[in-house]
Motif scaffolding. Structure first.
Motif, PDB file in Angstrom:
ATOM      1  N   PHE A   1      48.561  36.302  43.660  1.00 38.77           N
ATOM      2  CA  PHE A   1      47.306  36.224  44.411  1.00 38.77           C
ATOM      3  C   PHE A   1      47.280  35.073  45.432  1.00 38.77           C
ATOM      4  O   PHE A   1      46.210  34.660  45.879  1.00 38.77           O
TER       5      PHE A   1
ATOM      6  N   ILE B   1      48.673  33.674  52.563  1.00 43.82           N
ATOM      7  CA  ILE B   1      49.492  33.185  53.663  1.00 43.82           C
ATOM      8  C   ILE B   1      48.710  33.341  54.968  1.00 43.82           C
ATOM      9  O   ILE B   1      48.248  34.437  55.281  1.00 43.82           O
TER      10      ILE B   1
ATOM     11  N   ARG C   1      51.321  40.145  44.802  1.00 40.11           N
ATOM     12  CA  ARG C   1      49.947  40.490  45.203  1.00 40.11           C
ATOM     13  C   ARG C   1      49.396  39.451  46.176  1.00 40.11           C
ATOM     14  O   ARG C   1      48.308  38.898  45.973  1.00 40.11           O
ATOM     15  N   LEU C   2      50.163  39.173  47.215  1.00 38.48           N
ATOM     16  CA  LEU C   2      49.746  38.176  48.186  1.00 38.48           C
ATOM     17  C   LEU C   2      48.802  38.786  49.205  1.00 38.48           C
ATOM     18  O   LEU C   2      48.809  39.989  49.438  1.00 38.48           O
ATOM     19  N   ARG C   3      48.015  37.942  49.801  1.00 34.31           N
ATOM     20  CA  ARG C   3      47.218  38.324  50.962  1.00 34.31           C
ATOM     21  C   ARG C   3      47.770  37.581  52.160  1.00 34.31           C
ATOM     22  O   ARG C   3      47.895  36.355  52.131  1.00 34.31           O
ATOM     23  N   VAL C   4      48.144  38.301  53.199  1.00 31.84           N
ATOM     24  CA  VAL C   4      48.702  37.707  54.416  1.00 31.84           C
ATOM     25  C   VAL C   4      47.764  38.060  55.559  1.00 31.84           C
ATOM     26  O   VAL C   4      47.378  39.222  55.711  1.00 31.84           O
ATOM     27  N   GLU C   5      47.394  37.081  56.337  1.00 30.23           N
ATOM     28  CA  GLU C   5      46.533  37.391  57.480  1.00 30.23           C
ATOM     29  C   GLU C   5      47.052  36.687  58.719  1.00 30.23           C
ATOM     30  O   GLU C   5      47.282  35.487  58.713  1.00 30.23           O
TER      31      GLU C   5
ATOM     32  N   LEU D   1      46.615  41.279  61.726  1.00 28.81           N
ATOM     33  CA  LEU D   1      46.379  42.182  60.611  1.00 28.81           C
ATOM     34  C   LEU D   1      46.158  41.392  59.326  1.00 28.81           C
ATOM     35  O   LEU D   1      46.580  40.246  59.204  1.00 28.81           O
ATOM     36  N   ARG D   2      45.481  42.047  58.392  1.00 36.14           N
ATOM     37  CA  ARG D   2      45.384  41.518  57.036  1.00 36.14           C
ATOM     38  C   ARG D   2      46.160  42.464  56.138  1.00 36.14           C
ATOM     39  O   ARG D   2      45.920  43.660  56.147  1.00 36.14           O
ATOM     40  N   VAL D   3      47.124  41.917  55.407  1.00 33.21           N
ATOM     41  CA  VAL D   3      47.940  42.714  54.500  1.00 33.21           C
ATOM     42  C   VAL D   3      47.704  42.197  53.095  1.00 33.21           C
ATOM     43  O   VAL D   3      47.753  40.982  52.869  1.00 33.21           O
ATOM     44  N   GLU D   4      47.443  43.087  52.160  1.00 32.63           N
ATOM     45  CA  GLU D   4      47.257  42.614  50.789  1.00 32.63           C
ATOM     46  C   GLU D   4      48.040  43.511  49.842  1.00 32.63           C
ATOM     47  O   GLU D   4      47.904  44.731  49.868  1.00 32.63           O
ATOM     48  N   GLY D   5      48.888  42.865  49.051  1.00 36.88           N
ATOM     49  CA  GLY D   5      49.602  43.586  48.016  1.00 36.88           C
ATOM     50  C   GLY D   5      48.719  43.697  46.790  1.00 36.88           C
ATOM     51  O   GLY D   5      47.990  42.768  46.467  1.00 36.88           O
TER      52      GLY D   5
END
Lengths: 344, 344
Positions: free
Chosen positions: A243, A246, A275-279, B276-280
């Motif tokens: 969780f 980035i 389960r990362l969130r990258v924006e 973009l927002r990417v979420e695993g």
């Protein structure tokens, strides 16, 4: 005195690393402001990694610089002639005038500087300017960083990274910088107060750098402020906690195709498994946050809590060389070019 | 009658695509439940792409299957003997009993099935089970999808994708599926009601597939439900609108290293440029959403609004072959293995 205006234009598009042949110095008579415009002389010019992107024709968040057009840049400048109701000769402004000694503006994207605030003029291109706002928005709005968390900051002594780390420390976070060279790392720890700073040049590969991050953050990393891509990203990913978040602000290691990139599944797999969130974010979308940023950070700059450093090149002619050196990590702190004298 | 239990264990770890040599069928006397446990006979076995990950020793979100251990799986089963207060012989359950004809459970991660609800038992492994919850959580909680937006769904006729698309249509979104083969694409449009469905096998490369997506979504794509990685991801990325969102749920094209992957900067660059927002996400973290999901979707399954399709293999012995075929996209809808007869 017949004054002239000098400017540096894009001569050709670089396929990889930019070289001197991609730039050309031009000189012409000083332009005069039209109705609703002002003319300003540039005092400070800001050099930033995003300009590399503008040199390419590829689709990006901003229009590329056309061949023969002045290279884009933010400047601190003094108004010297004005047909604009809002600006008078002697006013100091931050304005997008480009790599030039002078520029015409209709006030679009111009900010006035209050000289009574007592901050050095160059700070408005760095710690109180776009890089500072970038750091503050990334930390607060994108990462939603919290006290007690651990953050890794790449390009840790750069204009953005150095402020990210200091603001994170003030917030009560553990801050691990990654920078290129022992001097930068020492500066990050001793002057900026980072908990640790790792030299990516001294690490043989991403795996070794990753082990150093693991040793500095044995419980893992909640936040990564990403400025570089490349080896540093590969080293951080396995250390991200479940969780984790980035903030993707830049990828300078990959801008010129210089570093052998990892395959996409390395990044995609980490985002999925952990389960990362990258924006991704671009500061031009976030200028509505400028007042909140300045209100919080300007007093910290004024009272000396926040440290910053500048690398200054002298004269417009030296802008291309300074820019190319910066892309290779040769600067230390905010890269500026001194174009004209401070106001009397 | 001396009944035996059969199970399929992991014989060795596949370096790439799994083969028959990675599995072994074992047979042993039927185990007896200990205190607080029950014994159940398996009726339906679920095969899912995540199981490929469990066959590798690499760090993942779940412990790998050990060599010699029963392959992991969710099952629909009937309790046949019980020392557990909560379960009696004849009870029907969804339980993680693995690739086996029977299993012992202490009730961990077990859900009871209400046979009066009238849904077919196999639906509890698909549209009303883990894949259904995955679709619903991804669409609502991760993508925060809104009426009027355009969504691309990869693996569009799979157990997850087919529900994502139907729920998105019910929400008032424009739905573009991507699937492998003309039959699947026809099914997505004609039976599931997608606005369009593109055949990634018919497209020569990511660029061509990307042009087809652009034609189907001329204003761009707000949401991408990512199940596959590979060529489809590369095709979707340039079509993502600024501030678009990606729910990263799987990357089946890359699980076995089968497809030549793009370099990481392709992905990272799109996230940055298009903000973009990417979420695993992994559905095991989200079981708290199960009641809300079932409350909304079960009536839609019961009244026939939501369509689903199953591919059924017969007998435990055929599970490895069915699994390998599924990894290559050979299934159509939820992949199941029939292990035992329905209750009398």
């Amino acid at each position: 005195m017949t004054e002239t205006m000098k400017r540096i234009v894009l001569a050709s598009r670089p396929p990889g690393k930019p070289g001197p042949e991609n730039f050309r110095l031009e000189e012409e008579p000083l332009p005069q402001p039209g109705p609703g415009e002002f003319l300003a002389r540039v005092i400070w010019l800001s050099l930033d990694p995003y300009m590399r992107g503008r040199m390419s024709a590829a689709k990006s968040y901003a229009k590329p610089v056309e061949i023969g057009e002045t290279m884009t840049a933010g400047c601190v400048a003094e108004v010297i002639a004005s047909n604009h109701d809002g600006y008078a000769p002697g006013d100091l402004v931050v304005a997008p005038l480009g790599w030039a000694t002078h520029g015409i503006s209709d006030g679009t994207l111009v900010q006035k500087i209050d000289p009574k605030a007592g901050a050095p003029l160059s700070a408005y291109l760095g710690v109180l300017g776009m890089p500072g706002l970038t750091a503050w928005v990334g930390l607060n709005d994108i990462l939603e960083a919290k006290p007690g968390e651990t953050i890794v900051v790449s390009a840790a002594t750069g204009a953005v990274g150095s402020l990210v780390g200091q603001l994170a420390r003030l917030k009560g976070m553990t801050v691990i910088g990654v920078a290129g060279g022992a001097d930068k790392c020492r500066y990050a720890v001793e002057e900026l107060g980072f908990d640790a700073c790792l030299d990516h040049r001294a690490a043989a590969d991403a795996k070794e750098l990753g082990k150093q991050i693991a040793a500095a953050a044995p419980d893992g990393v909640e936040c990564y402020f990403e400025n570089v891509g490349g080896k540093t990203l590969e080293a951080v990913l396995p250390n991200m906690k479940t969780f984790g978040r980035i903030a993707l602000c830049g990828m300078i290691a990959w801008y010129s195709g210089a570093e052998n990139p990892a395959p996409a599944p390395v990044v995609w797999g980490a985002i999925l498994r952990q389960r990362l969130r990258v924006e991704g974010f671009i500061i031009f979308d976030r200028y509505d946050r400028q007042p909140a940023f300045v209100a919080e950070v300007a007093p910290r700059v004024a009272d000396g809590t926040i440290h910053y450093r500048e690398t200054v090149a002298e004269g417009l002619e030296n802008a291309p060389a300074a820019f190319m050196k910066m892309l290779e990590g040769g600067n230390f702190g905010k890269q500026l070019v001194r174009i004209g004298a401070d106001p009397a």
